[in-house]
Design a protein around this motif. Structure first.
Motif, mmCIF file in Angstrom:
data_model
loop_
_atom_site.group_PDB
_atom_site.id
_atom_site.type_symbol
_atom_site.label_atom_id
_atom_site.label_comp_id
_atom_site.label_asym_id
_atom_site.label_seq_id
_atom_site.Cartn_x
_atom_site.Cartn_y
_atom_site.Cartn_z
ATOM 1 N N PRO A 52 -3.954 6.642 -2.700
ATOM 2 C CA PRO A 52 -4.715 7.614 -1.902
ATOM 3 C C PRO A 52 -5.877 6.929 -1.189
ATOM 4 C CG PRO A 52 -4.459 8.362 -4.172
ATOM 5 C CD PRO A 52 -4.015 6.935 -4.125
ATOM 6 N N LYS A 53 -6.226 7.435 -0.016
ATOM 7 C CA LYS A 53 -7.357 6.868 0.727
ATOM 8 C C LYS A 53 -8.602 6.867 -0.150
ATOM 9 C CE LYS A 53 -6.879 9.985 3.829
ATOM 10 N NZ LYS A 53 -6.760 11.070 4.745
ATOM 11 N N LEU A 54 -9.409 5.857 0.035
ATOM 12 C CA LEU A 54 -10.695 5.640 -0.633
ATOM 13 C C LEU A 54 -10.577 5.195 -2.090
ATOM 14 C CD1 LEU A 54 -12.836 8.535 0.895
ATOM 15 C CD2 LEU A 54 -12.573 6.176 1.704
ATOM 16 N N TRP A 55 -9.371 5.009 -2.598
ATOM 17 C CA TRP A 55 -9.213 4.423 -3.935
ATOM 18 C C TRP A 55 -9.369 2.920 -3.796
ATOM 19 C CZ3 TRP A 55 -7.776 5.841 -9.044
ATOM 20 C CH2 TRP A 55 -7.884 7.218 -9.272
ATOM 21 N N TRP A 56 -10.237 2.351 -4.613
ATOM 22 C CA TRP A 56 -10.438 0.906 -4.620
ATOM 23 C C TRP A 56 -9.224 0.253 -5.257
ATOM 24 C CZ3 TRP A 56 -14.661 -1.334 -2.406
ATOM 25 C CH2 TRP A 56 -15.674 -0.456 -2.015
ATOM 26 N N HIS A 57 -8.784 -0.870 -4.715
ATOM 27 C CA HIS A 57 -7.630 -1.566 -5.304
ATOM 28 C C HIS A 57 -7.710 -3.068 -5.037
ATOM 29 C CE1 HIS A 57 -6.544 -0.138 -1.285
ATOM 30 N NE2 HIS A 57 -5.730 -1.182 -1.176
ATOM 31 N N GLN A 58 -7.348 -3.798 -6.066
ATOM 32 C CA GLN A 58 -7.242 -5.252 -6.001
ATOM 33 C C GLN A 58 -5.764 -5.564 -6.184
ATOM 34 O OE1 GLN A 58 -10.170 -7.737 -8.029
ATOM 35 N NE2 GLN A 58 -8.481 -8.603 -9.207
ATOM 36 N N VAL A 59 -5.238 -6.484 -5.395
ATOM 37 C CA VAL A 59 -3.812 -6.801 -5.443
ATOM 38 C C VAL A 59 -3.651 -8.282 -5.744
ATOM 39 C CG1 VAL A 59 -1.624 -6.650 -4.216
ATOM 40 C CG2 VAL A 59 -3.446 -5.021 -3.681
ATOM 41 N N GLU A 60 -2.835 -8.575 -6.752
ATOM 42 C CA GLU A 60 -2.600 -9.965 -7.139
ATOM 43 C C GLU A 60 -1.112 -10.274 -7.070
ATOM 44 O OE1 GLU A 60 -5.006 -10.952 -10.877
ATOM 45 O OE2 GLU A 60 -4.977 -8.749 -10.801
ATOM 46 N N ALA A 61 -0.760 -11.413 -6.486
ATOM 47 C CA ALA A 61 0.620 -11.886 -6.481
ATOM 48 C C ALA A 61 0.889 -12.526 -7.834
ATOM 49 C CB ALA A 61 0.833 -12.894 -5.363
ATOM 50 N N LEU A 62 2.010 -12.157 -8.452
ATOM 51 C CA LEU A 62 2.343 -12.693 -9.774
ATOM 52 C C LEU A 62 3.431 -13.759 -9.715
ATOM 53 C CD1 LEU A 62 2.284 -9.356 -11.809
ATOM 54 C CD2 LEU A 62 0.458 -11.062 -11.535
ATOM 55 N N GLU A 63 3.943 -14.017 -8.517
ATOM 56 C CA GLU A 63 4.946 -15.060 -8.305
ATOM 57 C C GLU A 63 4.601 -15.795 -7.012
ATOM 58 O OE1 GLU A 63 8.864 -13.345 -8.394
ATOM 59 O OE2 GLU A 63 8.590 -12.552 -10.408
ATOM 60 N N PRO A 64 5.066 -17.058 -6.885
ATOM 61 C CA PRO A 64 4.706 -17.823 -5.687
ATOM 62 C C PRO A 64 5.213 -17.207 -4.379
ATOM 63 C CG PRO A 64 5.753 -19.235 -7.326
ATOM 64 C CD PRO A 64 5.834 -17.840 -7.835
ATOM 65 N N ARG A 65 6.354 -16.537 -4.447
ATOM 66 C CA ARG A 65 6.911 -15.920 -3.242
ATOM 67 C C ARG A 65 6.864 -14.408 -3.405
ATOM 68 N NH1 ARG A 65 11.809 -20.083 -2.350
ATOM 69 N NH2 ARG A 65 10.495 -21.742 -1.529
ATOM 70 N N ASN A 66 6.169 -13.784 -2.480
ATOM 71 C CA ASN A 66 5.986 -12.338 -2.533
ATOM 72 C C ASN A 66 6.049 -11.773 -1.130
ATOM 73 O OD1 ASN A 66 4.852 -11.136 -5.271
ATOM 74 N ND2 ASN A 66 4.233 -13.287 -5.101
ATOM 75 N N LEU A 67 6.496 -10.538 -1.054
ATOM 76 C CA LEU A 67 6.459 -9.831 0.215
ATOM 77 C C LEU A 67 6.133 -8.376 -0.093
ATOM 78 C CD1 LEU A 67 6.847 -9.827 3.277
ATOM 79 C CD2 LEU A 67 9.271 -9.383 2.886
ATOM 80 N N LEU A 68 5.081 -7.885 0.538
ATOM 81 C CA LEU A 68 4.640 -6.514 0.355
ATOM 82 C C LEU A 68 4.614 -5.857 1.726
ATOM 83 C CD1 LEU A 68 3.354 -4.454 -1.716
ATOM 84 C CD2 LEU A 68 1.152 -5.256 -0.863
ATOM 85 N N VAL A 69 5.173 -4.666 1.818
ATOM 86 C CA VAL A 69 5.157 -3.900 3.055
ATOM 87 C C VAL A 69 4.323 -2.652 2.810
ATOM 88 C CG1 VAL A 69 6.550 -2.620 4.722
ATOM 89 C CG2 VAL A 69 7.412 -4.764 3.775
ATOM 90 N N ASN A 70 3.387 -2.395 3.724
ATOM 91 C CA ASN A 70 2.520 -1.222 3.608
ATOM 92 C C ASN A 70 2.785 -0.262 4.752
ATOM 93 O OD1 ASN A 70 0.715 -3.644 2.495
ATOM 94 N ND2 ASN A 70 0.155 -1.765 1.452
ATOM 95 N N TYR A 71 2.613 1.015 4.458
ATOM 96 C CA TYR A 71 2.634 2.040 5.495
ATOM 97 C C TYR A 71 1.389 2.886 5.286
ATOM 98 C CZ TYR A 71 3.860 6.036 8.319
ATOM 99 O OH TYR A 71 3.829 7.033 9.252
ATOM 100 N N TRP A 72 0.518 2.941 6.301
ATOM 101 C CA TRP A 72 -0.724 3.697 6.223
ATOM 102 C C TRP A 72 -0.636 4.920 7.124
ATOM 103 C CZ3 TRP A 72 -0.978 -1.707 6.655
ATOM 104 C CH2 TRP A 72 -1.569 -2.377 5.584
ATOM 105 N N TRP A 73 -1.231 6.025 6.687
ATOM 106 C CA TRP A 73 -1.269 7.232 7.510
ATOM 107 C C TRP A 73 -2.431 8.114 7.088
ATOM 108 C CZ3 TRP A 73 1.466 6.881 3.119
ATOM 109 C CH2 TRP A 73 1.446 7.963 2.245
ATOM 110 N N ASP A 74 -2.807 9.003 7.972
ATOM 111 C CA ASP A 74 -3.835 9.994 7.684
ATOM 112 C C ASP A 74 -3.225 11.355 7.944
ATOM 113 O OD1 ASP A 74 -6.026 11.619 7.361
ATOM 114 O OD2 ASP A 74 -7.297 10.574 8.792
#
Length: 185
Positions: free
Chosen positions: A83-105
């Protein structure tokens, strides 16, 4: 990714590898020891305490935020709604990673954003005397946050004026009023 928030809702999908998300509710802001809001690498303010060593004496209130943290590990194919305004820290746990985000209001009413309002309130209210800030807080609660319901519920809807539904023309009237005020007219 350093602990930050987004002003949009976010759907994060791990396509490859694994990621760890550490989430903090918006109310934890004071205990996260946020850095400057205008000098950031990625545009968003970040928490200085979230990536510090445990027990760092510079952040004595951080344990309160850590107690509220939610940690989730995602694998390829997993998705997480942030949810918007939630603080978040993101850590990669493997050397190769791919994350796709979709943002909307889901509540975008136009080009105006709550963050803009907060910035304007900072120059208009933040350094006024304590008693006056408390009075403005009461006004914001009454007219904006509305814990007791609509502030003009005691009047017929056709008498709500600028406090009528945004979709029924109040948005344009409020925006025009603000623009006149900001231009000094």
């Amino acid at each position: 990714v350093a602990c930050h928030y987004d002003t949009y809702d976010n759907l994060a999908c791990v396509v490859a590898g694994r990621r760890r998300f550490t989430l903090f509710p918006p109310q934890a802001i004071a205990d996260l020891y946020v850095g400057p809001i205008d000098h950031t690498l990625a545009g968003q303010p970040t928490s200085l305490a979230a990536s510090a060593a445990p027990g760092d004496p510079r952040y004595p209130r951080f344990p309160a935020a850590a107690a509220e943290a939610r940690v989730v590990e995602l694998e390829a194919g997993d998705a997480l709604y942030l949810p918007k305004l939630w603080w978040h820290q993101v850590e990669a746990l493997e050397p190769r990673n791919l994350l796709v985000n979709y943002w909307w209001d889901g509540f975008a009413a136009g080009p105006d954003a709550p963050y803009t309002t907060m910035m304007l309130a900072m120059i208009a209210i933040a350094e006024r005397p304590w008693a006056e800030r408390q009075a403005w807080r009461a006004f914001f609660d009454h007219y904006v946050f509305r814990p007791d319901g609509h502030p003009l519920a005691h009047l017929p809807a056709e008498r709500h004026g600028l406090l009528g539904p945004l979709a029924n023309g109040a948005y344009g009237r409020i925006r025009a009023t603000i623009m006149r005020m900001l231009r000094g007219g």
